[in-house]
Design a protein around this motif. Sequence first.
Motif, PDB file in Angstrom:
ATOM      1  N   TYR A  22      27.392  38.984  50.196  1.00 14.34           N
ATOM      2  CA  TYR A  22      26.229  39.839  50.474  1.00 14.34           C
ATOM      3  C   TYR A  22      26.414  41.268  49.948  1.00 14.34           C
ATOM      4  O   TYR A  22      25.468  41.869  49.440  1.00 14.34           O
ATOM      5  N   LEU A  26      25.184  40.102  46.013  1.00 17.59           N
ATOM      6  CA  LEU A  26      23.765  40.461  46.185  1.00 17.59           C
ATOM      7  C   LEU A  26      23.543  41.965  46.147  1.00 17.59           C
ATOM      8  O   LEU A  26      22.416  42.418  45.967  1.00 17.59           O
ATOM      9  N   THR A  85      17.175  37.172  37.952  1.00 20.50           N
ATOM     10  CA  THR A  85      18.028  37.272  39.148  1.00 20.50           C
ATOM     11  C   THR A  85      18.836  35.997  39.329  1.00 20.50           C
ATOM     12  O   THR A  85      20.034  36.043  39.592  1.00 20.50           O
ATOM     13  N   LEU A  89      22.916  35.625  39.279  1.00 23.20           N
ATOM     14  CA  LEU A  89      23.641  35.011  40.390  1.00 23.20           C
ATOM     15  C   LEU A  89      24.441  33.791  39.925  1.00 23.20           C
ATOM     16  O   LEU A  89      25.581  33.586  40.338  1.00 23.20           O
ATOM     17  N   ASP A 114      24.289  30.766  50.343  1.00 25.89           N
ATOM     18  CA  ASP A 114      25.423  31.659  50.574  1.00 25.89           C
ATOM     19  C   ASP A 114      26.667  30.815  50.841  1.00 25.89           C
ATOM     20  O   ASP A 114      26.595  29.573  50.841  1.00 25.89           O
TER      21      ASP A 114
END
Length: 127
Positions: A22, A26, A85, A89, A114
Amino acid sequence: MELTMKYVILYVNNFEETIHFYRNILGLPVKMQQGTYVEFDTGATILSINTRDSVREEIGLDVPNVLSDAQTFEIGFVVDDVQATIETLRTQGVTVVKEPVVKPWGQTVAYVADPDGHYIEICTSVD
């Protein structure tokens, strides 16, 4: 009665891997950390994580150790470019659950997971 959503807390198994995901993958800034409880600044609603062990020990909730094979909720993040995006990722090793698609109402939506398998929707805004 008026309710305002302030935060969502995810119970996780691997604290270090999840905080890395996170915060570093992210890019969510850490707003506050107290032991294994971490709050990430996501705008109006705070996204938090805490370990399953800590929730059982400190709060007394009966949280199972095992992850569910069936997800019952998702977290959504709005971005300008879903495809870009998702590609970013993917290059960082994130599991892509569903590739980007354009929905009948015009919104582009994709899903990643996740480290604990929680579904994360990456989507464009619905205006």
